[in-house]
Design a protein around this motif. Structure first.
Motif, short mmCIF file in Angstrom:
data_model
loop_
_atom_site.label_atom_id
_atom_site.label_comp_id
_atom_site.label_asym_id
_atom_site.label_seq_id
_atom_site.Cartn_x
_atom_site.Cartn_y
_atom_site.Cartn_z
N MET A 1 -22.29 3.27 151.37
CA MET A 1 -22.30 2.97 152.86
C MET A 1 -22.93 4.23 153.64
O MET A 1 -22.51 5.34 153.29
CB MET A 1 -20.83 2.88 153.25
CG MET A 1 -20.42 2.65 154.72
SD MET A 1 -18.75 1.86 155.12
CE MET A 1 -18.90 0.51 153.96
N VAL A 127 -19.47 -4.56 159.50
CA VAL A 127 -19.57 -4.52 157.94
C VAL A 127 -20.44 -5.16 157.34
O VAL A 127 -21.27 -4.25 156.60
CB VAL A 127 -18.19 -5.65 157.81
CG1 VAL A 127 -18.21 -5.82 155.95
CG2 VAL A 127 -16.89 -4.98 158.15
N GLN A 128 -21.26 -5.82 157.86
CA GLN A 128 -22.58 -6.63 157.44
C GLN A 128 -23.70 -5.36 157.23
O GLN A 128 -24.38 -5.17 156.37
CB GLN A 128 -23.06 -7.66 158.12
CG GLN A 128 -23.78 -8.82 157.68
CD GLN A 128 -24.15 -9.92 158.65
OE1 GLN A 128 -24.13 -9.81 159.59
NE2 GLN A 128 -24.26 -10.98 157.88
N GLY A 130 -22.88 -2.41 157.11
CA GLY A 130 -22.37 -1.06 156.26
C GLY A 130 -22.21 0.13 157.18
O GLY A 130 -22.22 1.15 156.62
N THR A 155 -20.70 -12.20 154.82
CA THR A 155 -21.06 -10.61 154.70
C THR A 155 -21.12 -10.34 153.47
O THR A 155 -20.49 -10.99 152.48
CB THR A 155 -19.96 -9.90 155.77
OG1 THR A 155 -20.60 -8.69 155.70
CG2 THR A 155 -18.71 -9.93 155.08
N THR A 158 -17.65 -5.97 150.49
CA THR A 158 -17.84 -4.55 150.75
C THR A 158 -16.38 -4.07 150.26
O THR A 158 -15.43 -4.42 150.78
CB THR A 158 -17.86 -4.35 152.32
OG1 THR A 158 -19.23 -5.09 152.54
CG2 THR A 158 -18.15 -2.91 152.52
N GLY A 179 -14.12 3.44 153.64
CA GLY A 179 -15.37 2.89 152.89
C GLY A 179 -15.95 3.88 151.94
O GLY A 179 -15.67 5.21 151.80
#
Lengths: 190, 190
Positions: A1, A127-128, A130, A155, A158, A179
């Motif tokens: 990420m 989220v998609q 990152g 998505t 993750t 993350g």
């Protein structure tokens, strides 16, 4: 990420079956009193926030009533012009840009910490891309069975790390996830 | 929630966004090793279990290989005849009955504690009928974004009480919820 110069914390209240709104509704009508107190407290940690047009629609009057430049609110909408009369530069702005562009702009203007307030499509977009550094999830002890899911649409899978757990009440949990490669976002003191 | 003479515990592993399977898949391919160990351990607590036809399809060989009368496995299917060659009375049975009838039959046969193993449609049918006494939910630290939701379809909003939380690993939580008016189902020792 990727690390952003603006730290992004996704804040949401979810049911046990991962819903953020009842069927046909916007806004978390099932959120407990404890979550509502926590949510207002949590926002004091941020100097900017991003939400979608529908989420804005459900809380428009509160947002407009409380808007100030301490926390710059950005509403994502495909139709910025429609909202011209609500806009207050530096306090309440509307944008049709992609998540990365919005965060880039916030960073250039010196903002450091962004609360991502939904709904499910806005959560998905971030989220998609990152761009979510942490999740502060309130887990309410209820099954809803339909309604908007936390992540509305496909998505990439993750992964996060569990950083903290806290009881907001006997039955309501607050979970803080970080993350991978992101800087943790510790919960403010209870 | 009505008290059954058979106690029903819904067991599931879910993503942070409330999914039990990846898009286009059956079975929780995202479950951690810690959850898989827990899941096998948890089943020792039960003298019967119920699952749907698709869930059975993904684990058919293991189920048939391990089937015994210590735990009576019931597979819900609209088409019982198709599965005739897999049936082992008292160990692996197929039923097109409603949840209440299945539990009534299990009670008459002296079974006391039923693991509800999914998928999302079977979970929904039991929640809808008010027949879930407890939820043992493993919460994996991953966002999936699509795939089968824990509760697949509309159901009345159903409240639970948080009874226990446990770490299965640093990042994976196990949560035990009790239905209102239901007898708690304590987790077996770690």
């Amino acid at each position: 990420m990727p690390t952003n110069s603006v730290q992004v914390v996704l804040i949401a209240v979810i049911s046990l079956d991962g819903r953020i709104a009842r069927p046909g509704q916007s806004g978390a009508g099932f959120a407990s009193a404890a979550d509502q107190i926590w949510f207002r407290r949590s926002l004091l940690e941020f100097d900017c926030s991003v939400m979608g047009r529908r989420t804005f629609g459900t809380i428009r009057e509160q947002v407009i009533g409380r808007a100030d430049t301490k926390r710059l609110r950005v509403v994502m909408t495909r139709d910025v012009a429609t909202h011209g009369q609500d806009a207050m530069p530096g306090a309440l702005e509307f944008s049709s840009d992609e998540p990365g562009s919005i965060l880039g702009d916030l960073a250039r203007r010196g903002r450091k910490k962004c609360a991502l307030l939904g709904g499910g499509e806005v959560y998905r977009l971030f989220v998609q891309a990152g761009l979510v550094d942490a999740l502060w999830l309130t887990l309410e002890p209820v099954v809803i069975g339909a309604g908007t899911p936390l992540i509305d649409g496909a998505t990439p899978e993750t992964h996060f790390r569990l950083a903290e757990t806290r009881h907001l009440s006997k039955d309501t949990l607050l979970l803080n996830y970080t993350g991978h490669g992101a800087t943790p976002a510790p919960l403010p003191p209870a």
